[in-house]
Write an enzyme that holds these catalytic residues in place. Structure first.
Site, PDB file in Angstrom:
ATOM      1  N   GLY B 202       0.814  -1.189   0.043  1.00  0.00           N
ATOM      2  CA  GLY B 202       0.006  -0.018   0.023  1.00  0.00           C
ATOM      3  C   GLY B 202       0.851   1.440   0.090  1.00  0.00           C
ATOM      4  O   GLY B 202       0.298   2.197  -0.728  1.00  0.00           O
ATOM      5  N   GLU B 204       2.896   3.034  -1.655  1.00  0.00           N
ATOM      6  CA  GLU B 204       3.184   4.026  -2.617  1.00  0.00           C
ATOM      7  C   GLU B 204       1.903   4.189  -3.445  1.00  0.00           C
ATOM      8  O   GLU B 204       1.878   5.009  -4.567  1.00  0.00           O
ATOM      9  CB  GLU B 204       4.250   3.439  -3.596  1.00  0.00           C
ATOM     10  CG  GLU B 204       5.609   3.418  -2.832  1.00  0.00           C
ATOM     11  CD  GLU B 204       5.870   2.639  -1.932  1.00  0.00           C
ATOM     12  OE1 GLU B 204       5.891   2.984  -0.467  1.00  0.00           O
ATOM     13  OE2 GLU B 204       6.197   1.277  -2.091  1.00  0.00           O
ATOM     14  N   ASP B 320       9.840   7.565   3.990  1.00  0.00           N
ATOM     15  CA  ASP B 320       9.604   6.169   3.787  1.00  0.00           C
ATOM     16  C   ASP B 320      10.479   5.171   4.629  1.00  0.00           C
ATOM     17  O   ASP B 320      11.084   4.404   4.402  1.00  0.00           O
ATOM     18  CB  ASP B 320      10.023   5.880   2.215  1.00  0.00           C
ATOM     19  CG  ASP B 320       9.669   4.231   1.915  1.00  0.00           C
ATOM     20  OD1 ASP B 320       8.670   3.674   2.902  1.00  0.00           O
ATOM     21  OD2 ASP B 320       9.962   3.956   0.852  1.00  0.00           O
TER      22      ASP B 320
END
Lengths: 145, 577
Positions: B202, B204, B320
């Site tokens: 999920g 990105e 991230d």
């Protein structure tokens, strides 16, 4: 506990109506599609959203002066993880700046990908967007500094 | 709960029916039922769940192979799964001498653990057109077993249950519309208390990163938890309706706390990965606010999927460095029940069982996305929030993480946690992007970047032997390129590290002295386990390179990586000569 009974903990995604924002509607006008009804929903959704750069060209109130042009933004969103430094350096994928490949080759590769190495973008990107990416690749120059 | 028919009785009947076939030869003992109690106990001879047992130690108590004789370790058998696009990433499981593992495209194999003989195999029919469009695909990270079935997720959004004895499909449940979202399942499911839990990819992609609880007996969906704005409170942490841009997900299996009937799971990052908000991320940028429940650890009731507690490791993750690592070490220390969870950034969080922060320590040397994380509160101190444009000082660690999604190992005999840390950075040019508010076909990154060495040094990886609660280091072994695979420790006082060049190393668990190594012929980036079959101890490791982190190795390091295939792999099983 009620075993096996479906338990709703939060709104399900599927219950979310697809809301068309103003830019979406503008986009629909510009889409060269005869009848949107003919498109499968997935393709339609992809076409509506992947074409975002088309309406990114509209002046945004908070856009900085150096707002990137659409293909650059599209490239950073979807291509840049593999083609490093905006396509200027090799990464998971090859360096694109200065490539000797023909436009036809690049177009074919973007559309169909390469199994196990690059995803296929046919259906996700329009022909016009792919052409814009090719133009972006041809315009790449080394970064200053 | 309805009582299920005894699996023991069923298995005896089936074994008798196919006595002439391969099944009998392959199953020297009558298989026992695999249930929650047995997974919790983590039997001596088996490896019943992704993380070894619910304690998530990635540890085998077997000691037949030990520091005294490991020099005699050699290949017992090999299995080639075929079609190993982007290598092999699976964590094999073993129950009663039968080894279960997956290859790319969710191919499932059941093998005789002593000989490698194929008992059954299952190749699901997948939507190949969809898979050709996916970026994080078609690798698979393993199965779950329980209640007589083997469970596997697919890239086209399904969870499939196979009969453990025959490989026949028991049920096949479509959980997400992968055609629309282009994401599916690569992580292994978790079996606990009659429920199979699996999280979607999920981070990105625009979507709400669901985690599902499915009835193991029927395949019927019991619950769905949305990691993006899954509660009213969480919805308030996504300004400008940015929950529609989404992200999240929970693509690695977590674990189960039997004391509290709770599933512990780590969640992925919000989209786009990089935000141009600058310091005012609460009100500005692509997704103003904390973006709950992304980059968090969450505790869900296994029966209802209801959120019981959570800790967001990185509020408004702009780097991230998510929490998707599925490793939750369950420790008892001085009368306290603790949980240790590594964040991708390289910070290791120590919690109590309600996910209240007890300590935070760091495994990496090179880290500058924050100045520090408060060990008492978990609060980020001196965070770097970028504005659009080129980032001057390289960001450390690299997007591939200070730790990999693969697991470390805790050895209860030495009290040490053996965990890999990675030293690498990246140059970054953050891009202001237009919000993507509905599912689209591809990634949403929001920056251009390139891998870079740490300031004044070289890229490397290191295996650390540390106290899991305090982070105190006992020893360290360095590798010229970061190893990406999981680590195994055993009761034989050994630590096994499969490295990226393709060599498996065995170290003395007390000193870090290398005692044995062997080449598997290609890089590692998946699981390693130990089990016993027919009274003999085996070590099983998957070899096969390729994927989001390892695809960078050829251009970055050259050398052996230049010719290393990224569409090949094998399961290699070792035993004593």
């Amino acid at each position: 506990m009620a075993a096996g009974e479906p338990v709703q903990t939060a709104p399900r995604r599927t219950s979310e109506p697809m809301r068309l924002t103003k830019p979406d509607l503008n986009l629909m006008k510009t889409l060269h599609v005869m009848k949107l009804d003919f498109l499968p929903p997935a393709v339609l959704a992809a076409a509506l959203t992947c074409a975002t750069p088309a309406w990114a060209q509209q002046p945004a109130p908070s856009a900085p002066d150096n707002a990137p042009f659409d293909a650059e933004q599209l490239f950073a969103s979807t291509c840049g993880w593999c083609h490093s430094d905006g396509g200027r350096a090799a990464g998971k994928g090859p360096q694109l700046m200065g490539t000797s490949k023909s436009d036809d080759f690049i177009r074919e590769r973007i559309k169909n990908g390469k199994p196990g190495a690059m995803p296929a973008f046919d259906g996700a990107l329009s022909d016009a967007q792919i052409d814009a990416i090719i133009k972006y690749i041809r315009s790449l120059k080394p970064q200053q500094g | 709960m309805k009582k299920q028919p005894s699996y023991l009785a069923v298995s005896v009947a089936i074994s008798a029916a196919v006595a002439i076939g391969a099944t009998l030869a392959a199953s020297p003992a009558f298989a026992q039922s695999v249930d929650t109690a047995r997974i919790e106990a983590g039997g001596q001879n088996d490896w019943l769940t992704y993380h070894g047992s619910y304690k998530s130690y990635h540890y085998s108590p077997l000691a037949q192979i030990n520091t005294g004789n490991v020099a005699n370790l050699s290949v017992a058998w090999i299995h080639i799964p075929g079609r190993s696009t982007r290598g092999l990433q699976s964590m094999p499981l073993v129950a009663d001498g039968v080894l279960y593992y997956t290859g790319s495209y969710s191919r499932v194999f059941a093998l005789n653990g002593a000989t490698g003989e194929v008992i059954w195999s299952y190749f699901p029919e997948l939507d190949e057109g969809l898979i050709a469009r996916q970026t994080h695909s078609p690798y698979n990270r393993g199965v779950a077993i329980g209640d007589g079935k083997v469970y596997v997720g697919t890239m086209d959004g399904r969870l499939i249950a196979l009969d453990m004895k025959t490989g026949k499909v028991a049920w096949d449940t479509k959980l997400i519309d992968s055609q629309k979202l282009t994401v599916g399942f690569t992580g292994a499911p978790l079996f606990a208390k009659g429920t199979v839990v699996i999280g979607a990819q999920g981070g990105e992609w625009p979507g709400r990163g669901p985690i599902f609880g499915v009835d193991a007996a029927t395949g019927k969906k019991k619950w769905e938890f949305l990691t993006v704005a899954g509660t009213d409170d969480a919805m308030k942490t996504w300004g400008s309706d940015s929950w529609r841009t989404g992200g999240g997900g929970g693509w690695m299996p977590g674990t189960y706390d039997t004391d509290t009937n709770t599933v512990l799971w780590g969640t992925a990052n919000p989209a786009p990965l990089y935000d141009w908000s600058g310091a005012d991320f609460k009100t500005q940028g692509a997704r103003p606010g904390d973006n709950l429940y992304t980059s968090s650890v969450i505790a869900l009731d296994v029966d209802t999927g209801k959120l019981k507690s959570f800790h967001q490791e990185l509020p408004h993750d702009a780097w991230d460095f998510d929490s998707a690592v599925g490793e939750f070490l369950m420790l008892d220390r001085d009368g306290q029940k603790l949980v240790v969870h590594p964040n991708k950034s390289g910070y290791i969080f120590v919690y109590d069982r309600n996910l209240a922060v007890k300590n935070v320590w760091r495994i990496t040397q090179n880290s500058n996305f924050v100045k520090n994380i408060d060990p008492k509160t978990g609060e980020l101190i001196g965070r770097r929030d970028f504005a659009a444009g080129k980032v001057e000082e390289p960001l450390c660690p690299h997007i591939s993480g200070g730790v990999s999604w693969n697991s470390g190992s805790y050895n209860p005999k030495t009290g040490l946690y053996y965990k890999l840390g990675q030293e690498w950075c990246m140059t970054l040019d953050v891009m202001k992007t237009t919000p993507i508010v509905a599912p689209q076909a591809q990634l949403n990154i929001g920056a251009n970047f390139k891998i870079a060495p740490p300031p004044g040094g070289e890229i490397y990886g290191h295996l650390d032997a540390r106290d899991p609660v305090t982070g105190a280091k006992k020893w360290e072994v360095r590798f010229p390129e970061p190893p990406l695979a999981s680590v195994l420790s055993t009761g034989g006082n050994l630590v096994f590290v499969p490295d990226s060049r393709g060599t498996v190393h065995a170290y003395d668990a007390d000193s870090g002295t290398e005692l044995w190594n062997h080449s598997d012929g290609t890089g590692h980036q998946g699981g390693i386990i130990s089990y016993s079959a027919g009274g003999k101890q085996y070590v099983a490791v998957v070899a096969g390179f390729g994927g989001m982190a390892s695809d960078d190795y050829a251009p970055t390091f050259g050398g052996v990586y230049k010719s290393m295939p990224r569409d090949d792999g094998a399961l290699i099983v070792y035993s004593l000569k």
